[in-house]
Scaffold this active site. Sequence first.
Site, PDB file in Angstrom:
ATOM      1  N   HIS A 176      35.964  30.717  15.502  1.00  0.00           N
ATOM      2  CA  HIS A 176      37.115  30.095  16.140  1.00  0.00           C
ATOM      3  C   HIS A 176      38.092  29.662  15.062  1.00  0.00           C
ATOM      4  O   HIS A 176      37.684  29.253  13.989  1.00  0.00           O
ATOM      5  CB  HIS A 176      36.678  28.875  16.971  1.00  0.00           C
ATOM      6  CG  HIS A 176      37.696  28.458  17.955  1.00  0.00           C
ATOM      7  ND1 HIS A 176      38.730  27.615  17.627  1.00  0.00           N
ATOM      8  CD2 HIS A 176      37.868  28.798  19.252  1.00  0.00           C
ATOM      9  CE1 HIS A 176      39.481  27.448  18.696  1.00  0.00           C
ATOM     10  NE2 HIS A 176      38.994  28.148  19.694  1.00  0.00           N
ATOM     11  N   ASP A 210      33.613  31.498  24.902  1.00  0.00           N
ATOM     12  CA  ASP A 210      33.404  32.769  25.592  1.00  0.00           C
ATOM     13  C   ASP A 210      31.984  33.303  25.486  1.00  0.00           C
ATOM     14  O   ASP A 210      31.647  34.275  26.155  1.00  0.00           O
ATOM     15  CB  ASP A 210      34.365  33.834  25.028  1.00  0.00           C
ATOM     16  CG  ASP A 210      35.801  33.518  25.355  1.00  0.00           C
ATOM     17  OD1 ASP A 210      36.049  33.066  26.482  1.00  0.00           O
ATOM     18  OD2 ASP A 210      36.667  33.704  24.496  1.00  0.00           O
TER      19      ASP A 210
HETATM   20  N1  ACO Z   1      31.941  38.303  13.570  1.00  0.00           N
HETATM   21  C1  ACO Z   1      31.856  38.597  12.261  1.00  0.00           C
HETATM   22  N2  ACO Z   1      32.637  38.063  11.298  1.00  0.00           N
HETATM   23  C2  ACO Z   1      33.570  37.192  11.689  1.00  0.00           C
HETATM   24  C3  ACO Z   1      33.736  36.814  13.042  1.00  0.00           C
HETATM   25  C4  ACO Z   1      32.880  37.400  13.995  1.00  0.00           C
HETATM   26  N3  ACO Z   1      32.988  37.079  15.275  1.00  0.00           N
HETATM   27  N4  ACO Z   1      34.751  35.922  13.144  1.00  0.00           N
HETATM   28  C5  ACO Z   1      35.213  35.726  11.912  1.00  0.00           C
HETATM   29  N5  ACO Z   1      34.505  36.501  11.007  1.00  0.00           N
HETATM   30  C6  ACO Z   1      34.678  36.523   9.548  1.00  0.00           C
HETATM   31  C7  ACO Z   1      35.922  37.321   9.159  1.00  0.00           C
HETATM   32  O1  ACO Z   1      35.604  38.678   8.935  1.00  0.00           O
HETATM   33  C8  ACO Z   1      36.335  36.602   7.919  1.00  0.00           C
HETATM   34  O2  ACO Z   1      35.466  37.007   6.864  1.00  0.00           O
HETATM   35  P1  ACO Z   1      35.997  37.102   5.327  1.00  0.00           P
HETATM   36  O3  ACO Z   1      36.357  35.695   4.950  1.00  0.00           O
HETATM   37  O4  ACO Z   1      34.859  37.669   4.595  1.00  0.00           O
HETATM   38  O5  ACO Z   1      37.190  38.009   5.379  1.00  0.00           O
HETATM   39  C9  ACO Z   1      36.027  35.131   8.198  1.00  0.00           C
HETATM   40  O6  ACO Z   1      34.936  35.178   9.139  1.00  0.00           O
HETATM   41  C10 ACO Z   1      37.189  34.349   8.785  1.00  0.00           C
HETATM   42  O7  ACO Z   1      37.620  35.008   9.976  1.00  0.00           O
HETATM   43  P2  ACO Z   1      39.129  35.225  10.397  1.00  0.00           P
HETATM   44  O8  ACO Z   1      39.220  36.410  11.288  1.00  0.00           O
HETATM   45  O9  ACO Z   1      39.994  35.192   9.175  1.00  0.00           O
HETATM   46  O10 ACO Z   1      39.361  33.876  11.209  1.00  0.00           O
HETATM   47  P3  ACO Z   1      40.535  33.612  12.233  1.00  0.00           P
HETATM   48  O11 ACO Z   1      40.636  32.138  12.352  1.00  0.00           O
HETATM   49  O12 ACO Z   1      41.764  34.370  11.869  1.00  0.00           O
HETATM   50  O13 ACO Z   1      39.995  34.244  13.621  1.00  0.00           O
HETATM   51  C11 ACO Z   1      38.776  34.536  15.621  1.00  0.00           C
HETATM   52  C12 ACO Z   1      39.327  33.528  14.591  1.00  0.00           C
HETATM   53  C13 ACO Z   1      39.893  35.502  16.057  1.00  0.00           C
HETATM   54  C14 ACO Z   1      38.319  33.760  16.848  1.00  0.00           C
HETATM   55  C15 ACO Z   1      37.605  35.315  14.983  1.00  0.00           C
HETATM   56  O14 ACO Z   1      36.557  34.417  14.656  1.00  0.00           O
HETATM   57  C16 ACO Z   1      37.080  36.428  15.909  1.00  0.00           C
HETATM   58  O15 ACO Z   1      37.595  37.559  15.861  1.00  0.00           O
HETATM   59  N6  ACO Z   1      36.040  36.131  16.740  1.00  0.00           N
HETATM   60  C17 ACO Z   1      35.557  37.107  17.702  1.00  0.00           C
HETATM   61  C18 ACO Z   1      36.483  37.164  18.919  1.00  0.00           C
HETATM   62  C19 ACO Z   1      36.344  35.938  19.792  1.00  0.00           C
HETATM   63  O16 ACO Z   1      35.253  35.501  20.125  1.00  0.00           O
HETATM   64  N7  ACO Z   1      37.511  35.410  20.214  1.00  0.00           N
HETATM   65  C20 ACO Z   1      37.571  34.250  21.123  1.00  0.00           C
HETATM   66  C21 ACO Z   1      38.028  33.026  20.405  1.00  0.00           C
HETATM   67  S1  ACO Z   1      37.990  31.632  21.450  1.00  0.00           S
HETATM   68  C22 ACO Z   1      39.342  31.808  22.432  1.00  0.00           C
HETATM   69  O17 ACO Z   1      40.365  32.310  22.033  1.00  0.00           O
HETATM   70  C23 ACO Z   1      39.215  31.385  23.756  1.00  0.00           C
END
Ligand code: ACO
Length: 433
Positions: A312, A369
């Site tokens: 998140h 979710d």
């Molecule tokens: N699985 C694997 N790796 C992940 C995940 C995941 N679900 N989420 C984040 N990471 C990793 C990224 O690859 C990144 O790694 P790095 O530092 O080695 O590059 C690090 O964790 C940080 O992630 P970001 O994508 O930069 O974080 P951001 O804050 O931009 O994104 C998000 C947050 C979009 C929710 C992300 O965690 C994600 O894609 N999760 C899966 C989709 C999801 O569940 N979305 C619902 C969110 S809740 C809502 O909107 C209601």
Amino acid sequence: MKQKVIPQNALLKLGDKEVELPVVIGTEGEESIDINKLRDLTGYITLDSGYKNTGATKSAITFLDGELGILRYRGYPIEQLAEKSNFMEVAYLLFYGELPTADEYSDFVEKTTKHTLVHEDVKKFFEGFPSNAHPMGQLCSLMCTLSSFYPDSLNPNAGKEEIDLTMIRILAKMPTLVSWIHKKSIGHQVMYPLNKYDYVTNFLYMTFGMRSEDYIADPVIVDALDKLLILHADHEQNCSTSTVRMVGSSQANPYASVAAGVAALWGPLHGGANQQVIEMLEKIKSDGGNVAKWVEKAKDKNDPFRLMGFGHRVYKNFDPRAKIIKQACDNVLSKLGIHDPILDIAKQLEEAALKDEYFVERKLYPNVDFYSGIIYRAIGFPTEMFTVLFALGRLPGWLSQWKEMRESNEPIGRPRQIYVGATERDYMNIAIR
Ligand code: ACO
């Protein structure tokens, strides 16, 4: 203990120039630097992709602390609201800022109930959709379509009463629209609201009932859905809410602004994740249920797979909504006597990820979710409907944020950019001679 000293200003040094920028502190101690005058004073702008460090507004609606896992609507903890309140009361609280008195509550419910019927001609637009159209595309279009039936309520600067009526109309008609979308997907005739029912029961009746008045909603299901709607009702400046405020800032009407919120919510990184979680869990199950393999895939930077429902932007400890939903999920399934094998996979996946260094280091936890889809599925909703249910819950938040934005007369949202394209060059005919 030494008290933290909060400076009144931040000092910014750019070469030999120094400027003071005011520090603004929120009521929960959130600290910010006000850069409203930055460009005038220095010629510089800030660059913050994804707005990770940017406060777009001051808001009095929802407070969340991602480090401590706190979420409050108008000051009330989400845990208390989920346990003791109901969705209508929460909608009132978000709209108007205070809990209603008994009279205010019954007046609000009565007004909302009065507007549940959708104009019959909206159906003509609806009938044009193919039955396999994605529910979010349909909802987005229907929300905009509604605007054409209420030309008198398009003025975003109308008086308080007119704005109020529009918000209530949208809140009232949303369950009717969502139920139509479900009915169409299964080839059934749409149902009309029966106003003897409360908001959630009416929605369930229109969604799962057949043309008879003796629909009996299971109280376990009514309660579970009500709780899910409360948990989704607002979440401060997330992607869809910021979109609603941004669109509304051009003085677009509430229908158009909410339709834009629906579009933003559809994406798999936002509300669309609830559908993706179930699809992921099904895939893991049909692949033999080897959870460790999928955790490894999620960590592999050359593999596009991510653990959906994990991570998140703001919660870096736990998502308080996920905690409540996980427990509700166990309760609902056991009360309904359902054993869903994908719940076992979800729990194994959570356990494996929470022990894994990759997830621990990056502070990735289950979000709202991760378990919600398992409840929706137990209630009987097909996977494609999940994000629409999220929209149904988020609606009071979108409307309240739109109202707050208009009442505080916020300027049009218009970010700047750093241009990195070609510098000036002379045009030469290449293709056209
Ligand atoms: N699985 C694997 N790796 C992940 C995940 C995941 N679900 N989420 C984040 N990471 C990793 C990224 O690859 C990144 O790694 P790095 O530092 O080695 O590059 C690090 O964790 C940080 O992630 P970001 O994508 O930069 O974080 P951001 O804050 O931009 O994104 C998000 C947050 C979009 C929710 C992300 O965690 C994600 O894609 N999760 C899966 C989709 C999801 O569940 N979305 C619902 C969110 S809740 C809502 O909107 C209601």
